[in-house]
Design a protein around this motif. Structure first.
Motif, PDB file in Angstrom:
ATOM      1  N   PRO A 247       0.701  -0.777   0.269  1.00 68.20           N
ATOM      2  CA  PRO A 247       0.520  -0.020  -0.215  1.00 68.20           C
ATOM      3  C   PRO A 247       0.515   1.340   0.662  1.00 68.20           C
ATOM      4  O   PRO A 247       2.085   1.484   0.653  1.00 68.20           O
ATOM      5  CB  PRO A 247      -0.654   0.282   1.143  1.00 68.20           C
ATOM      6  N   LYS A 248       0.686   2.309  -0.850  1.00 65.54           N
ATOM      7  CA  LYS A 248       1.022   3.322  -0.578  1.00 65.54           C
ATOM      8  C   LYS A 248      -0.050   4.838  -0.451  1.00 65.54           C
ATOM      9  O   LYS A 248      -1.357   4.356  -0.462  1.00 65.54           O
ATOM     10  CB  LYS A 248       1.594   3.554  -1.940  1.00 65.54           C
ATOM     11  N   TYR A 249       0.410   5.969  -0.199  1.00 64.07           N
ATOM     12  CA  TYR A 249      -0.192   7.005   0.048  1.00 64.07           C
ATOM     13  C   TYR A 249       0.076   8.385   0.032  1.00 64.07           C
ATOM     14  O   TYR A 249       1.287   8.343  -0.382  1.00 64.07           O
ATOM     15  CB  TYR A 249      -0.341   7.480   2.159  1.00 64.07           C
ATOM     16  N   PHE A 250      -0.900   8.934  -1.002  1.00 65.24           N
ATOM     17  CA  PHE A 250      -0.071   9.950  -1.730  1.00 65.24           C
ATOM     18  C   PHE A 250      -0.809  10.927  -1.071  1.00 65.24           C
ATOM     19  O   PHE A 250      -2.837  10.595  -0.945  1.00 65.24           O
ATOM     20  CB  PHE A 250      -0.612   9.793  -3.193  1.00 65.24           C
ATOM     21  N   ASN A 251      -1.157  11.739  -0.900  1.00 58.67           N
ATOM     22  CA  ASN A 251      -1.512  13.627  -0.768  1.00 58.67           C
ATOM     23  C   ASN A 251      -1.487  14.567  -1.821  1.00 58.67           C
ATOM     24  O   ASN A 251      -0.714  15.085  -1.921  1.00 58.67           O
ATOM     25  CB  ASN A 251      -1.995  13.994   0.665  1.00 58.67           C
ATOM     26  N   GLY A 252      -1.983  14.511  -2.618  1.00 59.30           N
ATOM     27  CA  GLY A 252      -2.601  15.196  -4.186  1.00 59.30           C
ATOM     28  C   GLY A 252      -2.179  14.764  -4.773  1.00 59.30           C
ATOM     29  O   GLY A 252      -2.869  13.883  -4.984  1.00 59.30           O
ATOM     30  N   LYS A 253      -1.834  14.924  -6.180  1.00 58.47           N
ATOM     31  CA  LYS A 253      -2.127  14.568  -7.440  1.00 58.47           C
ATOM     32  C   LYS A 253      -0.969  13.864  -7.515  1.00 58.47           C
ATOM     33  O   LYS A 253       0.349  13.136  -7.335  1.00 58.47           O
ATOM     34  CB  LYS A 253      -1.476  15.934  -8.367  1.00 58.47           C
ATOM     35  N   PHE A 254      -1.609  12.226  -8.399  1.00 55.99           N
ATOM     36  CA  PHE A 254      -0.797  11.682  -8.740  1.00 55.99           C
ATOM     37  C   PHE A 254      -1.546  10.772 -10.198  1.00 55.99           C
ATOM     38  O   PHE A 254      -2.702  10.914 -10.590  1.00 55.99           O
ATOM     39  CB  PHE A 254       0.391  10.777  -7.674  1.00 55.99           C
ATOM     40  N   ASP A 255      -0.495   9.801 -10.709  1.00 53.87           N
ATOM     41  CA  ASP A 255      -0.785   9.349 -11.811  1.00 53.87           C
ATOM     42  C   ASP A 255      -1.161   7.995 -11.205  1.00 53.87           C
ATOM     43  O   ASP A 255      -0.656   7.292 -10.952  1.00 53.87           O
ATOM     44  CB  ASP A 255       0.075   8.983 -13.228  1.00 53.87           C
ATOM     45  N   LEU A 256      -2.365   7.184 -12.401  1.00 57.16           N
ATOM     46  CA  LEU A 256      -3.010   5.652 -11.549  1.00 57.16           C
ATOM     47  C   LEU A 256      -2.283   4.914 -12.152  1.00 57.16           C
ATOM     48  O   LEU A 256      -2.597   5.507 -13.791  1.00 57.16           O
ATOM     49  CB  LEU A 256      -4.912   5.900 -11.216  1.00 57.16           C
ATOM     50  N   HIS A 257      -1.528   4.143 -12.135  1.00 59.59           N
ATOM     51  CA  HIS A 257      -1.900   2.742 -13.144  1.00 59.59           C
ATOM     52  C   HIS A 257      -2.207   1.758 -12.703  1.00 59.59           C
ATOM     53  O   HIS A 257      -3.508   1.452 -12.045  1.00 59.59           O
ATOM     54  CB  HIS A 257       0.091   2.494 -13.339  1.00 59.59           C
ATOM     55  N   GLN A 258      -1.945   0.504 -13.850  1.00 64.93           N
ATOM     56  CA  GLN A 258      -2.952  -0.862 -13.535  1.00 64.93           C
ATOM     57  C   GLN A 258      -3.012  -1.073 -12.198  1.00 64.93           C
ATOM     58  O   GLN A 258      -1.701  -0.805 -11.621  1.00 64.93           O
ATOM     59  CB  GLN A 258      -2.148  -1.392 -14.959  1.00 64.93           C
ATOM     60  N   ARG A 259      -4.231  -2.034 -11.929  1.00 65.36           N
ATOM     61  CA  ARG A 259      -3.651  -2.331 -11.064  1.00 65.36           C
ATOM     62  C   ARG A 259      -3.641  -1.517  -9.288  1.00 65.36           C
ATOM     63  O   ARG A 259      -3.660  -2.213  -8.526  1.00 65.36           O
ATOM     64  CB  ARG A 259      -2.274  -3.634 -10.765  1.00 65.36           C
TER      65      ARG A 259
END
Length: 112
Positions: free
Chosen positions: A3-15
């Motif tokens: 699991p990863k935590y991102f706060n803000g804009k990021f690109d979603l990838h497959q899976r």
């Protein structure tokens, strides 16, 4: 499963799943999922490449404290992660310093 935590804009990838707009503190959910990785690994599907499907997330049992309690938990665990990261950096710096000292102290015959 990492699991990863991102706060803000990021690109979603497959899976990749983005969990948005829940009545839950994101960082609390991140720590909860990370602590319960075995649950997800147990229900992952696929023989070669394991993956998780949305129903696995939707059916995950979760005990939710109040939002203020979630925030305190997330803040405490984040603070500990920061301390661990800073200590790890200090350890690496000390190892490099030791390596440099050893090179100075133990001069080989070729360098004499």
């Amino acid at each position: 499963f990492t699991p990863k935590y991102f706060n803000g804009k990021f690109d979603l990838h497959q899976r990749t799943y983005a969990i948005l707009e829940l009545n839950i503190i994101g960082k609390f959910l991140y720590f909860y999922i990370d602590k319960n990785k075995d649950y997800f690994l147990r229900y992952a599907v696929g023989s070669t490449v394991k993956s998780l499907r949305q129903p696995i997330f939707e059916q995950m049992p979760i005990l939710l404290p109040t939002l203020p309690e979630q925030q305190k938990i997330a803040d405490t665990l984040s603070s500990l992660d920061n301390l661990i990261e800073n200590q790890s950096k200090k350890i690496e710096t000390l190892k490099e310093h030791k390596k440099g000292l050893m090179q100075q102290m133990f001069v080989s015959d070729e360098e004499r």
